[in-house]
Design an enzyme around this catalytic site. Sequence first.
Site, mmCIF file in Angstrom:
data_model
loop_
_atom_site.group_PDB
_atom_site.id
_atom_site.type_symbol
_atom_site.label_atom_id
_atom_site.label_comp_id
_atom_site.label_asym_id
_atom_site.label_seq_id
_atom_site.Cartn_x
_atom_site.Cartn_y
_atom_site.Cartn_z
ATOM 1 N N HIS A 1 10.267 -5.961 -2.560
ATOM 2 C CA HIS A 1 11.220 -4.871 -2.353
ATOM 3 C C HIS A 1 12.630 -5.424 -2.558
ATOM 4 O O HIS A 1 12.852 -6.641 -2.477
ATOM 5 C CB HIS A 1 11.136 -4.316 -0.932
ATOM 6 C CG HIS A 1 9.842 -3.652 -0.594
ATOM 7 N ND1 HIS A 1 9.733 -2.302 -0.353
ATOM 8 C CD2 HIS A 1 8.590 -4.158 -0.439
ATOM 9 C CE1 HIS A 1 8.484 -1.998 -0.059
ATOM 10 N NE2 HIS A 1 7.762 -3.113 -0.106
ATOM 11 N N TYR B 1 9.195 1.111 9.914
ATOM 12 C CA TYR B 1 8.293 0.709 8.844
ATOM 13 C C TYR B 1 7.001 1.503 8.999
ATOM 14 O O TYR B 1 6.242 1.284 9.934
ATOM 15 C CB TYR B 1 8.018 -0.792 8.894
ATOM 16 C CG TYR B 1 6.918 -1.247 7.956
ATOM 17 C CD1 TYR B 1 7.009 -0.976 6.587
ATOM 18 C CD2 TYR B 1 5.794 -1.923 8.422
ATOM 19 C CE1 TYR B 1 5.998 -1.382 5.722
ATOM 20 C CE2 TYR B 1 4.791 -2.331 7.558
ATOM 21 C CZ TYR B 1 4.897 -2.057 6.208
ATOM 22 O OH TYR B 1 3.903 -2.440 5.351
#
Length: 327
Positions: A315, A179
Site C-alpha cells: 500500500h 482497518y
Amino acid sequence: MGKRRAKGAGSVARKATQTKRRKLESVDSNKPWLTLAHKKPSPDWVAYNPDTMRPPQLPSSTKFMKLLLWNVNGLHALMKKNDKFLTQLADEEHFDVICLTETKLQEKELEEISSSIVPPEYKHSFWNCSTATPGSGGTAIVSRVEPLAVKYGMGVSEHDKEGRVITAEFEDFYLVAGYVHDAWERLVRWGQKTDDRHPSLSQHMKELEKKKPVIYAGDMNCANDEIDISNPEGKSAGFTDEAREAFKTDFLENGFVDTFRHQHPKVVTYTYWPYRSGARARNSGWRVDYLLSSEGLMSQIYDSYVRPDVLGSDHCPVGLIVKLESD
C-alpha cells in the site's frame, strides 16, 4: 468489394485499438502512477498526477492539520527494508498525525518498536494490537498534537479484541484509525452475504458525530467503484456487489464523504498493488485506503491526496489537509 472494405475497416480499428492499448500500457518506470492503467477506462478519466493536481501550499497564517494514513502490511517487514521510514516520511510531509494500519505487532513488542521508529517530536503514540490473533491486524496513531482523549475499539467485544480501531479526539474533530480486514473473501467462500463490521464501525462514527465531526482513516478492503480498481471485470472479493453496497450504505449514504473522490471525481489512482506479477510497476491496483469525512467538515477539507511514490509496503500513504477553525 464489400469484404475488402470490411477487412480494411477492421484493420484500421485494430490499429486504433493497439495504439490505445500501447498508450494505456506504456509505463513510466520511474512514475508508473502516471499511466492510466485500467481495463475499462471512460473517455473523461485521467491518471493521477500529484505534481499537478494538488492545490498550492496553504499560507503560514492558516491553521491546519495534516493527517496521513498508511497500511504498512507488517512493521517488522517494513523495518527490515527501511528502519527510518517514519522519520523520512515526517521530513517529507511534516504531518501532524499518521495512522498506521496492519501493524501486525504484539503488545510485548510495542515499547521497543515504538521507541525505535517514532521521531522524537511525535510524543504521543497509541497502539492497538490484536489479542485474538497475536501478530495480525493492529492499528496505531502517532501524533505531535496531544489528543483530548483516546479510545480503543468500538465497544463491541468480539471486534475490539482484533485491535482494528483507535479513536483520538482533537479540538475540531474525532479521528478514527481503522482497518477492516478482508472478510469479504471469507464471506464469499462461506456463501454468506453480510458482515457486521461495517455497521458496527459506522454506528461508532455516527455516535461520535453527535458531539463533533469525524474523520475516518483506514483500509476498507473494498474498491468502491469501477474507477477504483484496474480490472473491474475480475473476480475479486473486495469488489463484490455485497462489499460495495455495504460500503455505500454504511458510510457514503450515511453522511460520510470519500474526500479523494470528492476532490477528484474523474481521476484514476490506486493505493494498493498486489506484490505478485509486478502489479505496482504496471500500476495495476486498487484504491482501498480511504479518508472519509463527516459532511459538516467538508468545507474545511483543503486537500486529499495520494503518495504513490512511497515504497515499503504493498500500500502507499494517503493524506488529508484540514483547515482548523479553533484557535
